[in-house]
Design a protein around this motif. Structure first.
Motif, PDB file in Angstrom:
ATOM      1  N   ILE A 179     -17.703  18.615 -20.559  1.00 45.88           N
ATOM      2  CA  ILE A 179     -17.434  18.001 -19.311  1.00 45.88           C
ATOM      3  C   ILE A 179     -16.385  16.894 -19.744  1.00 45.88           C
ATOM      4  O   ILE A 179     -15.492  16.681 -19.025  1.00 45.88           O
ATOM      5  N   GLU A 180     -16.803  16.183 -20.612  1.00 49.85           N
ATOM      6  CA  GLU A 180     -15.751  15.094 -21.109  1.00 49.85           C
ATOM      7  C   GLU A 180     -14.341  15.706 -21.487  1.00 49.85           C
ATOM      8  O   GLU A 180     -13.334  14.842 -21.035  1.00 49.85           O
ATOM      9  N   ARG A 230     -19.942   4.479 -24.318  1.00 54.23           N
ATOM     10  CA  ARG A 230     -21.363   4.505 -23.487  1.00 54.23           C
ATOM     11  C   ARG A 230     -22.245   3.188 -23.715  1.00 54.23           C
ATOM     12  O   ARG A 230     -22.008   2.709 -24.626  1.00 54.23           O
ATOM     13  N   THR A 245     -32.125  16.644 -11.306  1.00 48.33           N
ATOM     14  CA  THR A 245     -31.847  17.808 -12.192  1.00 48.33           C
ATOM     15  C   THR A 245     -32.677  19.009 -12.101  1.00 48.33           C
ATOM     16  O   THR A 245     -33.801  19.061 -11.552  1.00 48.33           O
ATOM     17  N   SER A 276     -22.215  18.132 -22.265  1.00 46.75           N
ATOM     18  CA  SER A 276     -21.530  16.876 -22.125  1.00 46.75           C
ATOM     19  C   SER A 276     -20.308  16.724 -22.456  1.00 46.75           C
ATOM     20  O   SER A 276     -19.136  16.244 -21.758  1.00 46.75           O
ATOM     21  N   ARG A 277     -20.191  17.092 -23.842  1.00 54.31           N
ATOM     22  CA  ARG A 277     -18.598  16.945 -24.388  1.00 54.31           C
ATOM     23  C   ARG A 277     -17.911  17.828 -23.915  1.00 54.31           C
ATOM     24  O   ARG A 277     -16.749  17.597 -23.782  1.00 54.31           O
ATOM     25  N   GLU A 308     -27.495  20.281 -24.422  1.00 54.50           N
ATOM     26  CA  GLU A 308     -27.047  19.187 -23.265  1.00 54.50           C
ATOM     27  C   GLU A 308     -25.885  18.236 -23.948  1.00 54.50           C
ATOM     28  O   GLU A 308     -24.934  18.203 -23.133  1.00 54.50           O
ATOM     29  N   LEU A 309     -25.796  18.134 -25.295  1.00 51.70           N
ATOM     30  CA  LEU A 309     -24.872  17.317 -25.777  1.00 51.70           C
ATOM     31  C   LEU A 309     -23.445  18.237 -25.690  1.00 51.70           C
ATOM     32  O   LEU A 309     -22.609  17.623 -25.392  1.00 51.70           O
TER      33      LEU A 309
END
Length: 96
Positions: free
Chosen positions: A42-43, A57, A3, A39-40, A35-36
């Motif tokens: 992307i999901e 998860r 990363t 991530s959401r 970051e959260l």
């Protein structure tokens, strides 16, 4: 996976919103909030493309020692009555 870190400048209003989210989710800093959110997103994008929601998860407990003696020799752990002779002779059941 490697990363990289990227510096991001945010407005005062955005910083206020990130701080509110940080407190709500109990996260250590606003970087974790970003970051959260990523991530959401992307999901959500994966779901829109594939129609499949992400699975559960896994929570990994990395606080224990790598070598856990109880897994190697569970019969050697002391328990109730450990080292005590059996109260009934082998082969006999209760009531006989």
């Amino acid at each position: 996976m490697q990363t990289t870190e990227t510096q991001v400048e945010v407005s005062a209003e955005m910083e206020r919103r990130l701080e509110l989210l940080r407190k709500h989710y109990g996260l250590p800093n606003t970087t974790a909030v970003i970051e959260l959110l990523i991530s959401r997103q992307i999901e959500r994008s994966v779901y829109e493309m594939t129609g499949q929601r992400p699975g559960p998860r896994l929570a990994i407990d990395n606080t224990k020692d790598e070598h856990d003696a109880s897994r190697d020799h569970p019969e050697q752990l002391p328990g109730a009555g450990a080292g005590q002779p059996c109260a009934r002779p082998p082969g006999r059941t209760r009531g006989t």
